[in-house]
Design a protein around this motif. Structure first.
Motif, PDB file in Angstrom:
ATOM      1  N   ARG A  66      47.039  35.834  -6.923  1.00  0.00           N
ATOM      2  CA  ARG A  66      46.272  37.049  -7.192  1.00  0.00           C
ATOM      3  C   ARG A  66      45.712  37.615  -5.903  1.00  0.00           C
ATOM      4  O   ARG A  66      45.439  36.884  -4.956  1.00  0.00           O
ATOM      5  N   SER A  67      45.507  38.882  -5.930  1.00  0.00           N
ATOM      6  CA  SER A  67      44.882  39.554  -4.823  1.00  0.00           C
ATOM      7  C   SER A  67      43.517  38.921  -4.542  1.00  0.00           C
ATOM      8  O   SER A  67      42.792  38.583  -5.480  1.00  0.00           O
ATOM      9  N   ASN A  68      43.221  38.707  -3.268  1.00  0.00           N
ATOM     10  CA  ASN A  68      41.913  38.196  -2.854  1.00  0.00           C
ATOM     11  C   ASN A  68      41.703  36.703  -3.134  1.00  0.00           C
ATOM     12  O   ASN A  68      40.598  36.186  -2.968  1.00  0.00           O
ATOM     13  N   VAL A  69      42.752  35.992  -3.568  1.00  0.00           N
ATOM     14  CA  VAL A  69      42.576  34.579  -3.912  1.00  0.00           C
ATOM     15  C   VAL A  69      42.451  33.709  -2.658  1.00  0.00           C
ATOM     16  O   VAL A  69      41.902  32.596  -2.707  1.00  0.00           O
ATOM     17  N   GLY A  70      42.970  34.210  -1.526  1.00  0.00           N
ATOM     18  CA  GLY A  70      42.846  33.442  -0.292  1.00  0.00           C
ATOM     19  C   GLY A  70      44.184  33.035   0.327  1.00  0.00           C
ATOM     20  O   GLY A  70      44.250  32.052   1.073  1.00  0.00           O
ATOM     21  N   LYS A  71      45.235  33.796   0.050  1.00  0.00           N
ATOM     22  CA  LYS A  71      46.566  33.489   0.592  1.00  0.00           C
ATOM     23  C   LYS A  71      46.566  33.539   2.118  1.00  0.00           C
ATOM     24  O   LYS A  71      47.011  32.618   2.793  1.00  0.00           O
TER      25      LYS A  71
ATOM     26  N   SER B 174      37.653  40.907   2.448  1.00  0.00           N
ATOM     27  CA  SER B 174      36.961  40.760   1.176  1.00  0.00           C
ATOM     28  C   SER B 174      37.362  41.894   0.232  1.00  0.00           C
ATOM     29  O   SER B 174      36.967  41.918  -0.926  1.00  0.00           O
ATOM     30  N   THR B 175      38.136  42.853   0.721  1.00  0.00           N
ATOM     31  CA  THR B 175      38.655  43.918  -0.144  1.00  0.00           C
ATOM     32  C   THR B 175      40.016  43.494  -0.694  1.00  0.00           C
ATOM     33  O   THR B 175      40.949  43.299   0.073  1.00  0.00           O
ATOM     34  N   PRO B 176      40.121  43.334  -2.022  1.00  0.00           N
ATOM     35  CA  PRO B 176      41.400  42.905  -2.583  1.00  0.00           C
ATOM     36  C   PRO B 176      42.510  43.913  -2.283  1.00  0.00           C
ATOM     37  O   PRO B 176      42.258  45.102  -2.146  1.00  0.00           O
ATOM     38  N   GLY B 177      43.725  43.400  -2.175  1.00  0.00           N
ATOM     39  CA  GLY B 177      44.866  44.278  -1.942  1.00  0.00           C
ATOM     40  C   GLY B 177      45.099  44.577  -0.483  1.00  0.00           C
ATOM     41  O   GLY B 177      45.786  45.525  -0.131  1.00  0.00           O
ATOM     42  N   ARG B 178      44.537  43.748   0.391  1.00  0.00           N
ATOM     43  CA  ARG B 178      44.650  43.957   1.832  1.00  0.00           C
ATOM     44  C   ARG B 178      46.105  43.863   2.306  1.00  0.00           C
ATOM     45  O   ARG B 178      46.548  44.636   3.128  1.00  0.00           O
ATOM     46  N   THR B 179      46.814  42.855   1.796  1.00  0.00           N
ATOM     47  CA  THR B 179      48.187  42.625   2.232  1.00  0.00           C
ATOM     48  C   THR B 179      49.125  43.400   1.317  1.00  0.00           C
ATOM     49  O   THR B 179      49.271  43.069   0.150  1.00  0.00           O
TER      50      THR B 179
HETATM   51  P1  GTP Z   1      45.025  39.972  -0.429  1.00  0.00           P
HETATM   52  O1  GTP Z   1      45.852  39.994   0.821  1.00  0.00           O
HETATM   53  O2  GTP Z   1      44.085  41.118  -0.539  1.00  0.00           O
HETATM   54  O3  GTP Z   1      45.844  39.813  -1.659  1.00  0.00           O
HETATM   55  O4  GTP Z   1      44.039  38.705  -0.360  1.00  0.00           O
HETATM   56  P2  GTP Z   1      44.360  37.207   0.085  1.00  0.00           P
HETATM   57  O5  GTP Z   1      44.823  36.432  -1.090  1.00  0.00           O
HETATM   58  O6  GTP Z   1      45.211  37.169   1.300  1.00  0.00           O
HETATM   59  O7  GTP Z   1      42.890  36.670   0.412  1.00  0.00           O
HETATM   60  P3  GTP Z   1      42.165  36.498   1.830  1.00  0.00           P
HETATM   61  O8  GTP Z   1      42.707  35.315   2.549  1.00  0.00           O
HETATM   62  O9  GTP Z   1      42.137  37.807   2.530  1.00  0.00           O
HETATM   63  O10 GTP Z   1      40.701  36.081   1.357  1.00  0.00           O
HETATM   64  C1  GTP Z   1      39.945  36.902   0.483  1.00  0.00           C
HETATM   65  C2  GTP Z   1      38.467  36.574   0.628  1.00  0.00           C
HETATM   66  O11 GTP Z   1      38.206  35.241   0.181  1.00  0.00           O
HETATM   67  C3  GTP Z   1      37.963  36.632   2.064  1.00  0.00           C
HETATM   68  O12 GTP Z   1      36.659  37.157   2.062  1.00  0.00           O
HETATM   69  C4  GTP Z   1      37.965  35.166   2.501  1.00  0.00           C
HETATM   70  O13 GTP Z   1      37.036  34.881   3.506  1.00  0.00           O
HETATM   71  C5  GTP Z   1      37.594  34.460   1.199  1.00  0.00           C
HETATM   72  N1  GTP Z   1      38.150  33.098   1.119  1.00  0.00           N
HETATM   73  C6  GTP Z   1      39.446  32.744   1.215  1.00  0.00           C
HETATM   74  N2  GTP Z   1      39.602  31.403   1.076  1.00  0.00           N
HETATM   75  C7  GTP Z   1      38.364  30.889   0.911  1.00  0.00           C
HETATM   76  C8  GTP Z   1      37.848  29.543   0.704  1.00  0.00           C
HETATM   77  O14 GTP Z   1      38.577  28.542   0.661  1.00  0.00           O
HETATM   78  N3  GTP Z   1      36.501  29.423   0.535  1.00  0.00           N
HETATM   79  C9  GTP Z   1      35.667  30.507   0.552  1.00  0.00           C
HETATM   80  N4  GTP Z   1      34.364  30.272   0.355  1.00  0.00           N
HETATM   81  N5  GTP Z   1      36.101  31.763   0.747  1.00  0.00           N
HETATM   82  C10 GTP Z   1      37.435  31.969   0.920  1.00  0.00           C
END
Ligand code: GTP
Ligand code: MG
Length: 206
Positions: free
Chosen positions: A32-37, A55-60
């Motif tokens: 999911r978007s913003n899950v931490g990929k 911290s904004t979902p949908g970055r990638t």
């Molecule tokens: P999209 O590219 O938007 O789909 O998001 P993503 O899945 O790549 O997530 P991304 O790694 O950008 O992280 C999203 C937010 O979650 C950021 O604010 C990160 O700092 C936070 N985050 C990611 N992993 C962790 C974790 O293990 N612990 C905590 N506390 N925050 C995390």
């Protein structure tokens, strides 16, 4: 791969003609978007910001390729399931991601990332079903473990494994904050790559 000697951005794109040649095995990251990929990839390669996180979902919104130690490609795929992504981006997501996953012959493993605090969404279940139908090896990483107690984690892990129908060795715990789970995830990825790697594909002369 626990020791990282190099990690670099290679290219990004939406369609196969944008992909790099495919001479290295690839590990793709979905969820999911913003899950931490993107955060997971940064920890795996020991970099604070090789991959942009937000911290904004949908970055990638593109497929991004990162070469590690000159020998392996990590592929950051755009996330799914975020309501506020523009309709145009949403329409393109399915074909973009499915074309990559279904057609990429050097794809060795998909890491599906879920949030320890949530019940897996319908999209997570569909993604997993779909990867299994295509016979793509999957590792489910349960992330953001720093946000919950050990008790809560155990409770959620059983909920997640039940919802997704996972065997224990298909799951790993992770936190980008504490880096917990990093080495174990590399070990699992390497084991999965070794299983799928037949000697005839080796290319090494006798
Ligand atoms: P999209 O590219 O938007 O789909 O998001 P993503 O899945 O790549 O997530 P991304 O790694 O950008 O992280 C999203 C937010 O979650 C950021 O604010 C990160 O700092 C936070 N985050 C990611 N992993 C962790 C974790 O293990 N612990 C905590 N506390 N925050 C995390
Ligand atoms: Mg991202």
């Amino acid at each position: 791969m626990v020791n990282i000697t190099s990690a670099e951005f290679v290219t990004s794109g939406t369609r196969p003609e944008h992909y790099p040649p495919g001479d290295l095995l690839e590990i793709a990251f979905v969820g999911r978007s913003n899950v931490g990929k993107s955060s997971l990839i940064n920890v795996l390669v020991n970099r604070k910001s090789l991959v942009r996180t937000s911290s904004t979902p949908g970055r990638t919104q593109l497929i991004n390729f990162f070469r590690v130690n000159g020998s392996l490609m990590l592929v950051d795929l755009p996330g799914y399931g975020f309501a506020r992504v523009p309709p145009e981006v949403k329409r393109q997501w399915g074909p973009m991601v499915e074309t990559y996953l279904a057609g990429r012959s050097c794809l060795a493993c998909v890491v599906l990332i879920v949030d320890v605090r949530r019940t897996p969404a319908e999209e997570d279940r569909l993604m997993l079903q779909w990867l299994r139908a295509y016979d793509i090896p999957v590792l489910v990483v349960i992330t953001k473990c720093d946000k919950v107690s050990k008790n809560e984690r155990a409770k959620q892990a059983s909920l997640i494994s039940r919802t997704l129908g996972l065997a224990p060795d298909e799951m790993a715990f992770f936190s980008a904050l504490s880096r917990e789970g990093r080495d174990a995830i590399w070990a699992r990825i390497e084991a999965i790559m070794a299983e799928g790697h037949s000697p005839s594909e080796d290319g090494a002369p006798e």
